[in-house]
Write a protein that holds these residues in place. Structure first.
Motif, PDB file in Angstrom:
ATOM      1  N   SER A   1      25.203  17.335   6.813  1.00 35.88           N
ATOM      2  CA  SER A   1      25.477  16.254   7.767  1.00 35.88           C
ATOM      3  C   SER A   1      25.422  16.815   9.174  1.00 35.88           C
ATOM      4  N   SER A   2      25.150  15.930  10.136  1.00 34.72           N
ATOM      5  CA  SER A   2      25.289  16.334  11.534  1.00 34.72           C
ATOM      6  C   SER A   2      26.733  16.764  11.769  1.00 34.72           C
ATOM      7  N   ALA A   3      26.935  17.668  12.721  1.00 35.28           N
ATOM      8  CA  ALA A   3      28.254  18.270  12.910  1.00 35.28           C
ATOM      9  C   ALA A   3      29.307  17.236  13.292  1.00 35.28           C
ATOM     10  N   ALA A   4      28.996  16.342  14.219  1.00 35.90           N
ATOM     11  CA  ALA A   4      30.006  15.394  14.701  1.00 35.90           C
ATOM     12  C   ALA A   4      30.418  14.407  13.613  1.00 35.90           C
TER      13      ALA A   4
ATOM     14  N   VAL B   1      27.667  21.287   4.446  1.00 39.17           N
ATOM     15  CA  VAL B   1      26.945  22.028   5.480  1.00 39.17           C
ATOM     16  C   VAL B   1      26.846  21.149   6.722  1.00 39.17           C
ATOM     17  N   LEU B   2      27.493  21.555   7.808  1.00 39.53           N
ATOM     18  CA  LEU B   2      27.398  20.827   9.062  1.00 39.53           C
ATOM     19  C   LEU B   2      26.312  21.474   9.913  1.00 39.53           C
ATOM     20  N   ALA B   3      25.223  20.744  10.104  1.00 37.21           N
ATOM     21  CA  ALA B   3      24.066  21.332  10.771  1.00 37.21           C
ATOM     22  C   ALA B   3      23.352  20.272  11.582  1.00 37.21           C
ATOM     23  N   ASP B   4      23.085  20.551  12.850  1.00 33.43           N
ATOM     24  CA  ASP B   4      22.357  19.610  13.685  1.00 33.43           C
ATOM     25  C   ASP B   4      20.866  19.923  13.740  1.00 33.43           C
TER      26      ASP B   4
END
Length: 307
Positions: free
Chosen positions: A98-101, A126-129
């Motif tokens: 997912s996107s971090a925010a 996994v938080l990844a932009d």
């Protein structure tokens, strides 16, 4: 059956980097795993692994054999997991990106609740932009907003999140309050640079049924939405922020929401919401546990944002 034990011990040893670590994954002793692999090599008539006291390496034959049997073992693991799911106890691995925010503010508590409900699952968030490759990064499910959708992925909409155009009380006191998107060109605008493709994210509105992007004076640019929100709260200008980040700051009096409909008045431009989708590779890739997760997210997204 002995052959299957050998294949399983071999695959886990390669995945974990050592026979001992692979054995722990299987719940057997390192000696038993080593014997299983030795019997497999004897049956095949080739050496699969080069063993030293500090490292483990594949022979050329081992590399070829691993490429062929890894997917077979994954299919067997999935079949076993499906049977457990039919009995009401899903297990196995789930890797979610997912996107971090959105991941930090919305998804994390939902995934935590899902993990508590199904404790035999092994979940990685996994938080990844950056751009996420489902195959290369072994992602089962990615949560993306509409501008991140791509061909080849099945997408199910899970949320429609309001966007807030916000500024601090101090900024508005000094620079005035815009009442129309056309006025944004005369204000300090804090704009998101999308990390995965490097473009600036436009500020979209709907007027008379037509979408349009407002002209901006982009005086400050950042690739992280939480940081943009904090800079807006510090008085740097106007930012476009998802409700899952903005509403808390608005409630605390640090930000003021702009372009909101006034009582008895229809706004001359509506703010287009941000839509989020649960994405996976193809319909054949949907295991029971993945369907459970998607249904859980759809049911537990905050009610005002449910799709």
């Amino acid at each position: 059956m002995d052959n299957l034990k050998g294949i399983s011990s071999f695959v886990k040893a390669v995945e974990e980097g050592s026979i001992a670590a692979g054995a722990r994954r299987l719940g057997i002793s390192a000696a038993a795993a080593s014997q299983n692999i030795a019997r497999l090599e004897q049956q095949l008539g080739v050496r699969l692994l080069i063993r030293t006291t500090r490292s483990l390496a594949l022979t050329e034959s081992g590399q070829l054999y691993y490429q062929r049997v890894q997917s077979v073992m994954e299919e067997l693991d999935d079949a076993q997991a499906e049977l457990h799911e039919m009995a009401g106890e899903p297990r196995g691995k789930l890797r979610i990106a997912s996107s971090a925010a959105f991941g930090r503010n919305v998804l994390a508590p939902l995934v935590a609740a899902f993990a508590i409900r199904y404790p035999k699952l092994k979940i990685e968030l996994v938080l990844a932009d950056h751009y996420v490759d489902h195959i290369r990064e072994e992602i089962d499910l990615s949560i993306r907003f509409s501008q991140q959708l791509e061909a080849g992925l099945v997408a199910r909409r899970i949320a429609r999140v309001p966007l807030r155009f916000c500024a601090s009380p101090a900024y508005l006191a000094q620079h005035g309050t815009p009442h129309d998107p056309d006025e944004l060109i005369h204000h300090q605008c804090l704009v998101l640079r999308v990390p995965f493709d490097g473009r600036l994210l436009g500020w979209r509105f709907v007027r008379n049924g037509l979408r349009f992007e407002a002209l901006l004076n982009d005086t400050l640019i950042c690739n992280d939405i939480d940081t943009l929100a904090n800079m807006a709260a510090a008085g740097a200008g106007i930012a476009r922020i998802g409700a899952f980040v903005a509403d808390r700051l608005i409630a605390d009096g640090l930000l003021v929401s702009l372009f909101e409909p006034l009582e008895g008045k229809v706004p001359n431009a509506e703010i287009e919401p941000l839509e989020f989708y649960a994405c996976y590779r193809d319909r054949q890739a949907t295991t029971g546990k993945l369907r459970l997760l998607i249904d859980f997210l759809v049911a537990h997204i905050p009610a005002p944002w449910q799709a």
